[in-house]
Design a protein around this motif. Sequence first.
Motif, PDB file in Angstrom:
ATOM      1  N   ARG A 313       0.770  -1.130   0.046  1.00  0.00           N
ATOM      2  CA  ARG A 313      -0.104  -0.250  -0.041  1.00  0.00           C
ATOM      3  C   ARG A 313       0.690   1.327   0.200  1.00  0.00           C
ATOM      4  NH1 ARG A 313      -5.494  -0.855   1.297  1.00  0.00           N
ATOM      5  NH2 ARG A 313      -5.952  -2.932   1.579  1.00  0.00           N
ATOM      6  N   LYS A 314       1.911   1.150   0.770  1.00  0.00           N
ATOM      7  CA  LYS A 314       2.687   2.461   0.944  1.00  0.00           C
ATOM      8  C   LYS A 314       3.383   2.719  -0.465  1.00  0.00           C
ATOM      9  CE  LYS A 314       4.921   4.337   4.190  1.00  0.00           C
ATOM     10  NZ  LYS A 314       5.520   4.861   5.413  1.00  0.00           N
ATOM     11  N   GLY A 317       1.595   4.591  -2.914  1.00  0.00           N
ATOM     12  CA  GLY A 317       1.185   5.993  -2.467  1.00  0.00           C
ATOM     13  C   GLY A 317       0.366   6.247  -1.388  1.00  0.00           C
ATOM     14  N   ALA A 318      -0.037   5.101  -0.522  1.00  0.00           N
ATOM     15  CA  ALA A 318      -0.739   5.500   0.677  1.00  0.00           C
ATOM     16  C   ALA A 318      -0.069   6.381   1.863  1.00  0.00           C
ATOM     17  CB  ALA A 318      -1.148   4.256   1.097  1.00  0.00           C
ATOM     18  N   PRO A 319      -0.702   7.441   1.973  1.00  0.00           N
ATOM     19  CA  PRO A 319      -0.019   8.191   3.253  1.00  0.00           C
ATOM     20  C   PRO A 319      -0.180   7.391   4.400  1.00  0.00           C
ATOM     21  CG  PRO A 319      -1.906   9.365   1.906  1.00  0.00           C
ATOM     22  CD  PRO A 319      -1.871   8.168   1.641  1.00  0.00           C
ATOM     23  N   ARG A 320       0.723   7.639   5.474  1.00  0.00           N
ATOM     24  CA  ARG A 320       0.603   6.804   6.502  1.00  0.00           C
ATOM     25  C   ARG A 320      -0.680   6.914   7.600  1.00  0.00           C
ATOM     26  NH1 ARG A 320       5.133   8.885  10.839  1.00  0.00           N
ATOM     27  NH2 ARG A 320       6.263   8.481   9.044  1.00  0.00           N
ATOM     28  N   VAL A 322      -3.600   7.232   6.414  1.00  0.00           N
ATOM     29  CA  VAL A 322      -4.518   6.733   5.827  1.00  0.00           C
ATOM     30  C   VAL A 322      -4.449   5.153   6.176  1.00  0.00           C
ATOM     31  CG1 VAL A 322      -5.787   5.678   3.916  1.00  0.00           C
ATOM     32  CG2 VAL A 322      -5.198   8.162   3.723  1.00  0.00           C
ATOM     33  N   ILE A 323      -3.238   4.509   6.345  1.00  0.00           N
ATOM     34  CA  ILE A 323      -2.973   3.209   6.496  1.00  0.00           C
ATOM     35  C   ILE A 323      -3.191   3.211   7.989  1.00  0.00           C
ATOM     36  CG2 ILE A 323      -1.134   1.547   6.889  1.00  0.00           C
ATOM     37  CD1 ILE A 323       0.253   2.664   4.405  1.00  0.00           C
ATOM     38  N   GLN A 326      -7.127   3.124   8.652  1.00  0.00           N
ATOM     39  CA  GLN A 326      -7.645   1.686   8.163  1.00  0.00           C
ATOM     40  C   GLN A 326      -7.516   0.699   9.063  1.00  0.00           C
ATOM     41  OE1 GLN A 326      -6.302   0.159   4.408  1.00  0.00           O
ATOM     42  NE2 GLN A 326      -7.024  -1.778   4.981  1.00  0.00           N
ATOM     43  N   ARG A 392       9.953   1.889   6.024  1.00  0.00           N
ATOM     44  CA  ARG A 392      10.376   2.444   4.429  1.00  0.00           C
ATOM     45  C   ARG A 392       9.423   1.155   3.834  1.00  0.00           C
ATOM     46  NH1 ARG A 392      16.427   2.466   4.459  1.00  0.00           N
ATOM     47  NH2 ARG A 392      16.284   3.868   6.249  1.00  0.00           N
ATOM     48  N   PRO A 393       8.651   1.233   2.547  1.00  0.00           N
ATOM     49  CA  PRO A 393       8.060   0.436   1.990  1.00  0.00           C
ATOM     50  C   PRO A 393       8.770  -0.819   1.787  1.00  0.00           C
ATOM     51  CG  PRO A 393       7.854   2.546   0.995  1.00  0.00           C
ATOM     52  CD  PRO A 393       8.912   2.632   2.133  1.00  0.00           C
TER      53      PRO A 393
ATOM     54  N   ALA B  82       4.681   9.992  -0.223  1.00  0.00           N
ATOM     55  CA  ALA B  82       3.474   9.061  -0.730  1.00  0.00           C
ATOM     56  C   ALA B  82       3.023   9.661  -1.858  1.00  0.00           C
ATOM     57  CB  ALA B  82       2.456   9.094   0.680  1.00  0.00           C
ATOM     58  N   ARG B  85       5.156   8.770  -4.860  1.00  0.00           N
ATOM     59  CA  ARG B  85       5.034   7.329  -5.208  1.00  0.00           C
ATOM     60  C   ARG B  85       3.671   7.266  -6.008  1.00  0.00           C
ATOM     61  NH1 ARG B  85       6.083   6.167   0.661  1.00  0.00           N
ATOM     62  NH2 ARG B  85       8.220   6.080   0.644  1.00  0.00           N
ATOM     63  N   ASN B  86       2.595   7.748  -5.511  1.00  0.00           N
ATOM     64  CA  ASN B  86       1.487   7.786  -5.996  1.00  0.00           C
ATOM     65  C   ASN B  86       1.182   8.230  -7.535  1.00  0.00           C
ATOM     66  OD1 ASN B  86      -1.956   8.911  -5.891  1.00  0.00           O
ATOM     67  ND2 ASN B  86      -1.471   6.750  -5.586  1.00  0.00           N
ATOM     68  N   TYR B 114      -5.896   6.102  -3.391  1.00  0.00           N
ATOM     69  CA  TYR B 114      -5.049   7.020  -2.763  1.00  0.00           C
ATOM     70  C   TYR B 114      -5.010   8.172  -3.246  1.00  0.00           C
ATOM     71  CZ  TYR B 114      -4.446   2.768   0.117  1.00  0.00           C
ATOM     72  OH  TYR B 114      -4.206   1.614   0.961  1.00  0.00           O
TER      73      TYR B 114
END
Lengths: 400, 254
Positions: A313-314, A317-320, A322-323, A326, A392-393, B82, B85-86, B114
């Motif tokens: 997810r990271k 491009g998922a921001p921290r 949002v993760i 969730q 880190r991803p 983020a 990357r997106n 996202y």
Amino acid sequence: MNFFEVVRFSLRGLSANKLRSALTMLGILIGVAAVILLVAVGNGSAKAISDRIEALGTNTITVMSTGRGGSSSTALTKEMADALVDAELAPDVKSVSPVVSSSSATMTYEGSDHSVATFVGTTPSWFAASTTPVGKGTAFSADDVDQGRRVVVIGQTVAEELFPGVDPIDKQVTVGGALFTIVGVLQEKSSTGFNDANDTAVAPLTAVQQVLTGYGALTSIIVEAADPDKVDAAQSEVSTILNQKLDVAASSASTPYRIQNASSLLETQTETADTFTTLLGAVAAISLLVGGIGITNIMLVTVTERTREIGIRKALGAPRRVILTQFLIEASLLSVLGGALGVAAALIGSQFEIVGVKPVIVPSSIGYAVGVSIAIGLFFGGLPAARAARLRPIDALRYE
Amino acid sequence: MSKPVLQVTDLTKIYGQGEATVHALRGVSATVHRGDYVAIMGSSGSGKSTLMNILGALDIPTSGRYLLDGVDVSKLSDGQLALARNRLIGFIFQSFNLIPRTTALANVELPLAYAGVKPKERRRRAMEALDVVGLAGRADHEPNQLSGGQQQRVAVARALVTEPALLLADEPTGNLDSKSTDDVLQVFDDLSTAGRTIVIITHEDEVGARAKRLIRLVDGSIVTDVRQSPIHLPPVGAQHKAQGRATVGGRHTL
Ligand SMILES: Nc1ncnc2c1ncn2[C@@H]1O[C@H](COP(=O)(O)OP(=O)(O)O)[C@@H](O)[C@H]1O
Ligand SMILES: [Mg+2]
């Protein structure tokens, strides 16, 4: 990405891992239900005990002889009972009922007989003092006592045994070779412990003494205080009079009789019951803890998979934030839902008798159990997710 | 010429400490311009994946500078990373990395979600992307119901659905049979024809031959950097295909 969408993500996450979700919820459910139910059982038994004691009458005092072998110098007598009715020396005493009882009386009616557990001989004030009202027919009168008339009021059990389907009033039964006429039937009473409180018969003191027990010592004297608040005053008045009658020195520590009142009995019983509830609560807390460890275990087992998922997810491009949101929503949904189901299960379970006790829910135990389970769910569901979201991803993806 | 899509200067990456230290990258410098199609080749352990992870902003270098679209990546906050990357990068992993027990469509929709794209629009674009890789018919299949080649094509769809300026692929065909390899490479050729910038890692010569530029890594350093075809023309693979199509079309008209 708005909050509503994150909630949808969480729901999708939960349904994508049905078994894990179900197991986690089951763990919380069992923990919560166990705590609430066990505490309710403890509380229920405590309440049952205090109810029974209160049923004995909270404003009565029971005087019993402690003398062995009925030695005349220490025995309670009818005269002592009469002496307690004294407007000056004992203003707080409302009524005094001398009691003799026999546990070996057999009652016979038309060839069938029944052994009465307790055959009581007393005066009419006993019915009120011992909160044992007459259900059908009448009690006997003071005149019956004076005349030694052979009339009797029987308990429900006796009525059912000897008169199945027949109205027992005015029937004649034989007790100890003498004929007694039944004048009333007692109201049904809840039983204390192993004794059947309804397996009883009550007759005038004089008649019972004549037929069954003889004119010796009384079994006990039941004193009714004028008011529940006056029980202590009445008790000291009673002991003053009895000490005089029995020649007990005021300084003497031991008396040949024992005075019990319901409220002191209630106090010691409540203390015992509280200990019991605390014990059950401790057992329940341990079960909640074990349930919590189960939840933790399930969550930790899936940490590798979840950490990898968070890595993906990271990388997308998922921001921290949002993760984190969730996974926190996932964890709280599970624990709140599991907790709610646990409360429901406990509420349903409390409708049934458990080991002979009707559970009584303690509201604070619900809050406590649900609070702890939610905390466990949030902590162990949220912590690994929070840690993974900080990685880190590439490290999250490599995690194993 | 406009600013390069990515520019790395003197990148090094050291794993571990003390005795166990591994110098995965020893001073790599390169510049990739818009529209280029770069293949990176090298033996196993030469540092290809390490370089790629840094380019994808999934990892950070021990030293050196990395400019992505002119911006120094090391200066970006977590939120900006983020976002980069997106929006800027589409990353394709050798091991697919689809989210398990989640449909192909939902996997492809994820980066759009996202990015804050509305559900309807998201769905439409994800279906389009799946169509590009020829998997529109498998949209509601979960990863474990798809073959390796199909999973990789879903991953490709997921990487290109946001229309990123830069497509990074780490041995995208490493786990695939020759038929699936052809399918995936065809997608890359088409994307390159459409003007996307692509960097692809491979150890297969025929894969490297289709790129416009070939970089060889040995032991964490670039040893050769060869241009194979001009940056502003479609890649050779696409030209072959275009000719083939014309022929087929010609036969039809006959
Ligand atoms: N996380 C890591 N920890 C330690 N060493 C690593 C790690 N990742 C890669 N390496 C080492 O760095 C070198 C380059 O690895 P990698 O970039 O994966 O090579 P390639 O992708 O070209 O096969 C290898 O020697 C590998 O063992
Ligand atoms: Mg590699």
